[in-house]
Design a protein around this motif. Structure first.
Motif, PDB file in Angstrom:
ATOM      1  N   GLY A  34       0.789  -1.225   0.000  1.00 15.71           N
ATOM      2  CA  GLY A  34       0.000   0.000   0.000  1.00 15.71           C
ATOM      3  C   GLY A  34       0.818   1.269   0.000  1.00 15.71           C
ATOM      4  N   PRO A  35       0.337   2.299   0.683  1.00 16.53           N
ATOM      5  CA  PRO A  35       0.895   3.646   0.567  1.00 16.53           C
ATOM      6  C   PRO A  35       2.328   3.815   1.053  1.00 16.53           C
ATOM      7  CG  PRO A  35      -0.748   3.536   2.331  1.00 16.53           C
ATOM      8  CD  PRO A  35      -0.858   2.269   1.559  1.00 16.53           C
ATOM      9  N   LEU A  36       2.863   2.811   1.753  1.00 20.12           N
ATOM     10  CA  LEU A  36       4.254   2.913   2.181  1.00 20.12           C
ATOM     11  C   LEU A  36       5.231   2.881   1.014  1.00 20.12           C
ATOM     12  CD1 LEU A  36       4.084   0.535   5.269  1.00 20.12           C
ATOM     13  CD2 LEU A  36       4.540   2.978   5.334  1.00 20.12           C
ATOM     14  N   PHE A  37       4.741   2.551  -0.172  1.00 23.13           N
ATOM     15  CA  PHE A  37       5.616   2.432  -1.338  1.00 23.13           C
ATOM     16  C   PHE A  37       6.451   3.680  -1.586  1.00 23.13           C
ATOM     17  CE2 PHE A  37       1.865   4.486  -3.103  1.00 23.13           C
ATOM     18  CZ  PHE A  37       2.402   5.399  -3.998  1.00 23.13           C
ATOM     19  N   ILE A  38       5.953   4.844  -1.211  1.00 26.52           N
ATOM     20  CA  ILE A  38       6.661   6.089  -1.511  1.00 26.52           C
ATOM     21  C   ILE A  38       8.015   6.132  -0.819  1.00 26.52           C
ATOM     22  CG2 ILE A  38       5.790   7.520   0.383  1.00 26.52           C
ATOM     23  CD1 ILE A  38       5.947   8.541  -3.332  1.00 26.52           C
ATOM     24  N   LEU A  72      18.859  14.306  -8.752  1.00 23.56           N
ATOM     25  CA  LEU A  72      17.804  15.179  -8.238  1.00 23.56           C
ATOM     26  C   LEU A  72      16.653  15.300  -9.236  1.00 23.56           C
ATOM     27  CD1 LEU A  72      19.999  17.971  -6.605  1.00 23.56           C
ATOM     28  CD2 LEU A  72      18.686  16.184  -5.442  1.00 23.56           C
ATOM     29  N   GLY A  73      17.008  15.411 -10.513  1.00 23.33           N
ATOM     30  CA  GLY A  73      15.972  15.519 -11.537  1.00 23.33           C
ATOM     31  C   GLY A  73      15.127  14.269 -11.635  1.00 23.33           C
ATOM     32  N   ILE A  74      15.766  13.104 -11.676  1.00 21.50           N
ATOM     33  CA  ILE A  74      15.027  11.848 -11.806  1.00 21.50           C
ATOM     34  C   ILE A  74      14.247  11.533 -10.535  1.00 21.50           C
ATOM     35  CG2 ILE A  74      15.309   9.344 -12.008  1.00 21.50           C
ATOM     36  CD1 ILE A  74      15.472  10.842 -14.651  1.00 21.50           C
ATOM     37  N   ALA A  75      14.833  11.831  -9.357  1.00 18.72           N
ATOM     38  CA  ALA A  75      14.108  11.581  -8.104  1.00 18.72           C
ATOM     39  C   ALA A  75      12.815  12.389  -8.065  1.00 18.72           C
ATOM     40  CB  ALA A  75      14.988  11.935  -6.911  1.00 18.72           C
ATOM     41  N   GLY A  76      12.903  13.666  -8.447  1.00 18.94           N
ATOM     42  CA  GLY A  76      11.700  14.496  -8.481  1.00 18.94           C
ATOM     43  C   GLY A  76      10.666  13.954  -9.447  1.00 18.94           C
ATOM     44  N   TYR A  99      10.357  10.790 -10.515  1.00 17.59           N
ATOM     45  CA  TYR A  99       9.814   9.519 -10.022  1.00 17.59           C
ATOM     46  C   TYR A  99       8.758   9.738  -8.939  1.00 17.59           C
ATOM     47  CZ  TYR A  99      13.346   6.586 -12.354  1.00 17.59           C
ATOM     48  OH  TYR A  99      14.122   5.921 -13.269  1.00 17.59           O
ATOM     49  N   LEU A 100       9.071  10.618  -7.979  1.00 16.57           N
ATOM     50  CA  LEU A 100       8.128  10.852  -6.882  1.00 16.57           C
ATOM     51  C   LEU A 100       6.826  11.461  -7.406  1.00 16.57           C
ATOM     52  CD1 LEU A 100      10.584  12.175  -4.136  1.00 16.57           C
ATOM     53  CD2 LEU A 100       9.457   9.946  -4.222  1.00 16.57           C
ATOM     54  N   LEU A 101       6.951  12.432  -8.308  1.00 10.94           N
ATOM     55  CA  LEU A 101       5.753  13.052  -8.874  1.00 10.94           C
ATOM     56  C   LEU A 101       4.958  12.053  -9.713  1.00 10.94           C
ATOM     57  CD1 LEU A 101       7.152  16.560  -9.888  1.00 10.94           C
ATOM     58  CD2 LEU A 101       5.506  16.057  -8.058  1.00 10.94           C
TER      59      LEU A 101
END
Length: 457
Positions: free
Chosen positions: A53-57, A253-257, A259-261
Motif C-alpha cells: 500500500g501507501p508505504l511504497f513512496i 535530483l531531476g530523476i528523483a523528483g 519519479y516521486l511526482l
C-alpha cells in the motif's frame, strides 16, 4: 603512464585515444536516459505490492537517498580520475595498481562481462513486456522482440561519439515528454485525494516498514542505477572535474523528483489496490484519463524511453573492457578502436551480443535481483572503501571535488549498500558471491600464465 592525479588530462592510452566531445548537457542526458529506461514503469506496481500500500513512496525516497550519498563517492573518484572505464580505474588506483587493485579491477571487468549484458537484457525484456499491450504476444514472440531491440541498439551505437551525443539529447527529450505527460495529466485530473491514499502510513510499525522496505528498495534502486554512467565515459567528457560531478547530481535530483511526482500522479488516478496488480500501469493510467487511443500512444512513448535507456547503458559499459584491455589487463582484442569512427567496436559487439543471448534466456524479476547482488560487493562497497584508502595516501589537493562531512557519506553508502545486498535474498547473494569466486579463480589463472602478482618472482 602520465600523472593519474591530473584531473583534466587522461592518464592512460585509452583516454588519449578517445576525444572529449561530450558536453555537460549531453553527459547529463545520457545519465538520465540510462536511469529511467523501462524500470519505473514495470517496477511501480511491484513496489506497491511489496509494501502493501501507501508505504511504497518510502522505497522511492530511499532509492534517491542511496543514489545521492553514493554519488559523492563517484564524484570524488570521477573528478580525480576522468578516464574510460569508470570503476575499473577507480578500483585499480584505490587499492594499488600492482597488487590488490589489479585483482579488484579484474573482478569488476569480469562482472561487467556478465552484469552489463544482464542490464541490457532487463531493459529489452521489459520493452517486450510493455509492447504486448499494443499487440498480444506469446512467450516466444516477446523473446523475439527483446532480441531485435538489442540488435537495433548495437547498430545505432556503431558510430562516432559526437553523433551519439546528439542522438542522446533527442532520446532525453522523449524521456522528459513521457514523464511530464504522466505527471501533469495525473495531478491536474486527480480523482483520488492523496490524503486518502497516505492516511494509514503513520499506523505502521517501524519493524514492518524496515522488513518490506529492503525488498522494495532493491527494485527502486534498480530504477536509479545509471547516475554514474558519465564516469564510464570519463575520457570523453569536456571539463571533467566540473562536469562529471555536476551531471550526476543534476541527474539524481531531476530523476528523483520525476519519479516521486509520477508515483503521486498515478495513485491519484488509479487506486493503489488496482495499480499493484497492473502489468501496464502507465497504459492503465492514461486509458483511465483519456481512453484507449491515448493509452496506446503513451505505451509507444514508454517503449521509446526504454529503448533510449538501453542505448545509454551499452554505450557506457562498452568502454569498460576496452579500458582494461588498453591497460594490458584484459584480452588485447577489446582494445581495438574502429579505424575511422574511433570507438571500441569489439567491446560493443561482445557485450551487445551477450545481451542479445541473455534477453532470450531470462525473466525480468530474476534479472533485476541478480544485477544488484552481483555488483554491490565489488563495485559499490569496494569502491567506497577504496576512496577511504585513497584519502589516507593522498593529499586533499589531489581531489578536485570534495564531499561535505567526509567520511560520513562514505560510511552511510557502505552501510546502506550492505543492507540492500542482504535484502536481495540468499539465492541471489550466493549467486553474486559465486561470480566473485569464479572471477578470483580466473584472475589467478591469468596471473599465473603472465607471471604477475601474486606469482611474480
Amino acid at each position: 603512464m602520465s600523472n593519474a592525479t591530473s584531473p583534466d588530462q587522461s592518464s592512460d592510452t585509452a583516454s588519449a585515444a578517445l576525444p572529449r566531445n561530450l558536453t555537460l548537457l549531453q553527459g547529463t542526458a545520457l545519465n538520465m536516459i540510462d536511469m529511467v529506461g523501462i524500470g519505473p514503469f514495470v517496477v511501480l506496481p511491484l513496489v506497491i505490492k511489496t509494501l502493501g500500500g501507501p508505504l511504497f513512496i518510502w522505497a522511492w525516497v530511499l532509492g534517491a537517498f542511496v543514489s545521492l550519498i553514493d554519488a559523492f563517492v563517484w564524484s570524488e573518484l570521477g573528478a580525480a580520475f576522468p578516464q574510460a572505464g569508470g570503476s575499473y580505474n577507480f578500483l585499480k588506483i584505490s587499492y594499488g595498481e600492482r597488487r590488490w587493485g589489479r585483482l579488484l579491477s579484474f573482478l569488476y571487468v569480469w562482472q561487467t562481462l556478465i552484469q552489463a549484458p544482464l542490464v541490457m537484457a532487463s531493459g529489452a525484456i521489459g520493452f517486450a513486456q510493455y509492447a504486448s499491450y499494443l499487440l498480444p504476444l506469446d512467450e516466444w514472440q516477446r523473446k523475439g522482440v527483446s532480441g531485435v531491440v538489442v540488435l537495433i541498439i548495437i547498430a545505432l551505437l556503431y558510430r562516432k561519439i559526437d553523433s551519439i551525443g546528439k542522438i542522446g539529447l533527442v532520446m532525453w527529450g522523449a524521456v522528459l515528454l513521457t514523464l511530464g505527460w504522466i505527471i501533469i495529466g495525473g495531478l491536474s485530473n486527480a480523482r483520488i485525494p492523496l490524503a486518502d491514499t497516505f492516511q494509514s502510513i503513520g499506523s505502521v510499525s517501524g519493524g514492518l516498514l524496515a522488513a518490506g522496505l529492503g525488498q522494495a528498495s532493491v527494485k527502486t534502486i534498480y530504477c536509479y542505477l545509471g547516475y554514474y554512467n558519465v564516469c564510464h565515459l570519463g575520457s570523453e567528457i569536456q571539463k571533467p572535474t566540473r562536469n562529471i560531478p555536476a551531471s550526476m547530481f543534476i541527474s539524481i535530483l531531476g530523476i528523483a523528483g520525476l519519479y516521486l511526482l509520477m508515483n503521486l500522479s498515478v495513485v491519484s488516478v488509479v487506486p493503489w489496490q488496482i495499480a499493484q496488480n497492473s502489468n501496464f500501469i502507465v497504459s492503465t493510467f492514461v486509458e483511465t484519463l483519456y481512453g484507449p487511443g491515448a493509452a496506446k500512444f503513451a505505451t509507444i512513448l514508454v517503449l521509446l524511453v526504454a529503448f533510449s535507456s538501453l542505448f545509454a547503458v551499452l554505450l557506457g559499459y562498452s568502454r569498460v573492457p576496452y579500458a582494461a584491455a588498453v591497460d594490458g589487463q584484459f584480452f588485447k582484442v577489446f582494445a581495438k578502436l574502429h579505424p575511422t569512427r574511433q570507438f571500441p567496436y569489439v567491446s560493443l559487439l561482445f557485450l551487445g551480443g551477450l545481451g542479445f543471448v541473455f534477453s532470450l534466456l531470462f525473466r525480468l524479476g530474476d534479472v533485476i535481483m541478480a544485477i544488484l547482488a552481483m555488483r554491490i560487493v565489488v563495485q559499490f562497497v569496494g569502491q567506497a572503501i577504496g576512496l577511504m584508502l585513497l584519502h589516507r595516501r593522498r593529499a586533499a589537493a589531489e581531489f578536485p571535488f570534495r564531499m561535505p562531512l567526509y567520511p560520513i557519506p562514505v560510511l552511510l553508502a557502505i552501510g546502506v549498500w550492505l543492507f540492500i545486498f542482504f535484502s536481495t535474498g540468499l539465492t541471489f547473494m550466493l549467486s553474486g558471491i559465486t561470480v566473485i569466486g569464479l572471477g578470483i579463480v580466473a584472475f589467478l589463472i591469468s596471473a599465473g600464465v603472465r607471471k604477475q602478482w601474486p606469482f611474480e618472482k
